[in-house]
Scaffold this motif. Sequence first.
Motif, PDB file in Angstrom:
ATOM      1  N   GLU A  33       2.296   1.676  -3.515  1.00 46.38           N
ATOM      2  CA  GLU A  33       1.282   2.361  -4.511  1.00 46.38           C
ATOM      3  C   GLU A  33       1.080   3.853  -3.946  1.00 46.38           C
ATOM      4  OE1 GLU A  33      -0.136  -0.291  -6.289  1.00 46.38           O
ATOM      5  OE2 GLU A  33      -0.689   1.458  -7.617  1.00 46.38           O
ATOM      6  N   ALA A  34       0.959   4.022  -2.634  1.00 52.97           N
ATOM      7  CA  ALA A  34       0.732   5.594  -2.585  1.00 52.97           C
ATOM      8  C   ALA A  34       1.833   6.462  -2.861  1.00 52.97           C
ATOM      9  CB  ALA A  34       0.363   5.408  -0.840  1.00 52.97           C
ATOM     10  N   THR A  85      -0.457  -9.257  -5.060  1.00 57.03           N
ATOM     11  CA  THR A  85      -1.043  -7.908  -5.478  1.00 57.03           C
ATOM     12  C   THR A  85      -1.128  -8.130  -7.167  1.00 57.03           C
ATOM     13  OG1 THR A  85      -0.818  -5.628  -5.962  1.00 57.03           O
ATOM     14  CG2 THR A  85       1.203  -7.100  -5.506  1.00 57.03           C
ATOM     15  N   GLU A  87       0.794  -1.240   0.060  1.00 55.02           N
ATOM     16  CA  GLU A  87       0.108   0.027   0.130  1.00 55.02           C
ATOM     17  C   GLU A  87       0.897   1.310  -0.043  1.00 55.02           C
ATOM     18  OE1 GLU A  87      -3.167  -0.619   2.710  1.00 55.02           O
ATOM     19  OE2 GLU A  87      -3.277   1.741   3.094  1.00 55.02           O
ATOM     20  N   SER A 109      -1.211  -5.363  -8.369  1.00 56.45           N
ATOM     21  CA  SER A 109      -0.518  -3.891  -8.711  1.00 56.45           C
ATOM     22  C   SER A 109       0.614  -4.539  -9.418  1.00 56.45           C
ATOM     23  CB  SER A 109      -0.225  -3.329  -7.341  1.00 56.45           C
ATOM     24  OG  SER A 109       1.068  -2.666  -7.567  1.00 56.45           O
TER      25      SER A 109
END
Length: 508
Positions: free
Chosen positions: A300-301, A329, A297, A331
């Motif tokens: 990603e952020a 993920t 996370e 992602s």
Amino acid sequence: MEPVVAVHADWVSEALGIELSQPSSHTLVRRLYRALRTWIQSGRLASGSRLPPSRRLASDLGVGRNTVLEAIDQLVAEGFLETRPGAGTFVADLPFGRVESVFEEEPREAPDPFPEASLSSRGERLLKFCAPSGGHRGAFAPGVPALDRFPRELWQRLLKRHQRDAPEAWLDYRTQGGVTALREVLCDYLRLSRSVRCRPEQVLVVQGAQQGFELIARMLGDAGDVVWMEEPGYGGAQACFDASGLEMVPVPVDGEGMDIERVPAGHAAPRLIYVTPSHQYPSGVTMGLSRRLALLEAAEARGAWVVEDDYDSEFRYGQRPIAALQGLTESARVIYVGTLSKVLYPGLRLGYLVLPDALVEPFRRANARLHREGQYAVQAALAEFIAAGHFSRHVRRMRDCYRKRQALLRRALTPAVAQGLVLSEGQAGMHLVAWLDSLETERALVARGAALGISLSPLSGYCLTPPGRPGLVLGYAGAPDGEILQAGRWLAQEWLSLSEAGAASPPR
Ligand SMILES: Cc1ncc(COP(=O)(O)O)c(C=O)c1O
């Protein structure tokens, strides 16, 4: 010896060619004579080197054969060369020192064994991450597999066949990312065994994880960009990122791996985050699921790339394998880095990246430009080694061997553990960590080991922030059982003697 001596003949011919191309007022005979004599006296032409046959030398140099024979005859007469009937003309057995005294040349100064070089500041910094050459072998050498257990004969057979059958295209420059068969079989392995999401097109075969890190640093990080590093962490990755001009920010590792809640303040957002989540190097801890999700996370952020170094996950004994972070993920921000250095052997220099789609083409092109692809026959042999089941069999055997060796080391250290020495937990990998109470204890043990030729790796050397956490990284995979046991007993004794003299077990 024979082939070496034969090869010398060609080099002599080439070197004389260069000599004769220089302008000079002397005769050709004299120049040939002087050149050969000087080279023999200086040791540049070693005893036993064979000269090319006079006919061939004359033709190579574009001079008459008599010219060559005259120079050679003179050197034979003076004892520098000798003719062996039917074999040719050879440099006589005149050791360097004797030649000097016989021919009264100026004695040469012995070369400085440690000449100073003026390095770039990058080069100077890089050396801080590089142990002096000479290597670290035997009991306690971290990261070295049981080389004597590698099935060399089988491997040689495969190599030989694939080398023989190599298509001509494999002799050429290529930008395929590696041999297709290897990328396919690696994908099958990674999907099933490591839960990595991948297609063969995403796999880029590189010359070991190290080259992968370098490519990642160069392609994704600009000078001054921040990379979060595990602290303590892997020196190979530290060296690569530092040499690429990245700013390494040490992030503390605790019992659950990198703790991103404790990233030091005052730095820009990271461009890269380097982690060994399955088996943190060197502490040996496994990153828990909540930490993994938080890390993904955070990446990603912040728009960062996660570099997942999965260097020794094959070696978990009795514990369920841990799925790779990459597979957790959808992602596209994780680059998975694998190596064959631990499972097979480091000299193989083969590793691979599993790249997010957007990076596949740029990385392939850059790798082919910076490092060049190659070793396709070796890659094809490896593909067969894996597909035919030899790889899995070898992993199973090594798992068994390392499990036993870890148990032996733990057993040897039991007397110290009973008095408070703290060892890393876990039934995995190729090394343990012995946590120590102070840097003094660490230094004392390293010095006592060095006096006996036992090379110990201080944990503080794995830290970016001095003085670092004290401890010892104890490799056990690469040395025979008896040696591990003996070295472990020695270490237990040494720790106990230091502990009686005042050292204590560390707070964990
Ligand atoms: C943490 C870690 N990653 C990767 C590697 C493998 O590097 P390479 O494939 O360059 O041999 C090692 C080897 O020591 C290692 O300890």
